[in-house]
Design an enzyme around this catalytic site. Sequence first.
Site, short mmCIF file in Angstrom:
data_model
loop_
_atom_site.label_atom_id
_atom_site.label_comp_id
_atom_site.label_asym_id
_atom_site.label_seq_id
_atom_site.Cartn_x
_atom_site.Cartn_y
_atom_site.Cartn_z
N GLY A 1 0.87 -1.17 0.00
CA GLY A 1 0.00 0.00 0.00
C GLY A 1 0.90 1.22 0.00
O GLY A 1 1.88 1.26 -0.74
N CYS B 1 6.20 -5.43 0.60
CA CYS B 1 6.28 -4.11 -0.04
C CYS B 1 6.18 -2.98 0.99
O CYS B 1 7.08 -2.83 1.80
CB CYS B 1 5.25 -4.02 -1.15
SG CYS B 1 5.74 -2.81 -2.39
N HIS C 1 5.01 -8.27 -4.39
CA HIS C 1 3.66 -8.66 -3.94
C HIS C 1 3.43 -10.14 -4.21
O HIS C 1 3.00 -10.50 -5.31
CB HIS C 1 2.62 -7.84 -4.72
CG HIS C 1 2.52 -6.41 -4.28
ND1 HIS C 1 1.51 -5.95 -3.48
CD2 HIS C 1 3.32 -5.36 -4.52
CE1 HIS C 1 1.68 -4.67 -3.25
NE2 HIS C 1 2.78 -4.28 -3.87
N GLU D 1 1.08 -11.96 -3.31
CA GLU D 1 -0.35 -12.33 -3.32
C GLU D 1 -0.96 -12.19 -4.71
O GLU D 1 -2.11 -12.56 -4.92
CB GLU D 1 -1.12 -11.45 -2.32
CG GLU D 1 -1.40 -10.02 -2.74
CD GLU D 1 -0.20 -9.07 -2.65
OE1 GLU D 1 0.94 -9.55 -2.45
OE2 GLU D 1 -0.40 -7.85 -2.82
#
Length: 199
Positions: free
Chosen positions: A54, A86, A177, A179
């Site tokens: 984020g 991140c 990332h 995910e």
Amino acid sequence: MTLTAGVVAVQGDVSEHATAIERAARAHGQDSEVLEIRESGVIPDCDVLLVPGGESTTISRLLQRTGMAEEVIAHVEAGKPMLATCAGLIVASMDAHDDRVETLNVLDVTVERNAFGRQKDSFEALLEVDGFEDPFPAVFIRAPVIDSVDDDVEVLASVDDRPVAVQQGPVVGTSFHPELTEDSRIHDLAFFETLAVEE
Ligand code: GLN
């Protein structure tokens, strides 16, 4: 026993992380429950914790304001697994060279935000990760690099000789990332392999 996994949900790909955790848990024959965490009081009940990407300045501010920052630190001090990805990695570090990010100092690395430059703002790389048989499809989005690591920190992967995945005790941090693809080996490493080693 059901594994309780907390995903800090102030920002970031919460549902994608939840899916990856559930997939990794299933592969280990482990029941899991994923909690989206927006306030203090929940982290102490979590077996494992994930701080997603984020904007690190925002995540840092909200963690401090809600009192969750102290709970994340206590989680790691108790030796419980944590994956920081991140912006999560930036927040977990010792220093991000940016006064707007109050780091949690739970991972003995320093980081440089947005370190890949404009041309390489976002990119995918097939990454060699220590202990993985096949390369990992890593998605980098305005990613940080790790610019210094303490002796206790193991570098698991690098891009152009710059560390992008590390582990120190119960904490795994990635610049990318994990995910965003179907490959949940990083979640597996952070939450299930770590536990297995400790048993
Ligand atoms: N650039 C963001 C930061 O510095 C991190 C980007 C991300 O989490 N994808 O906070």
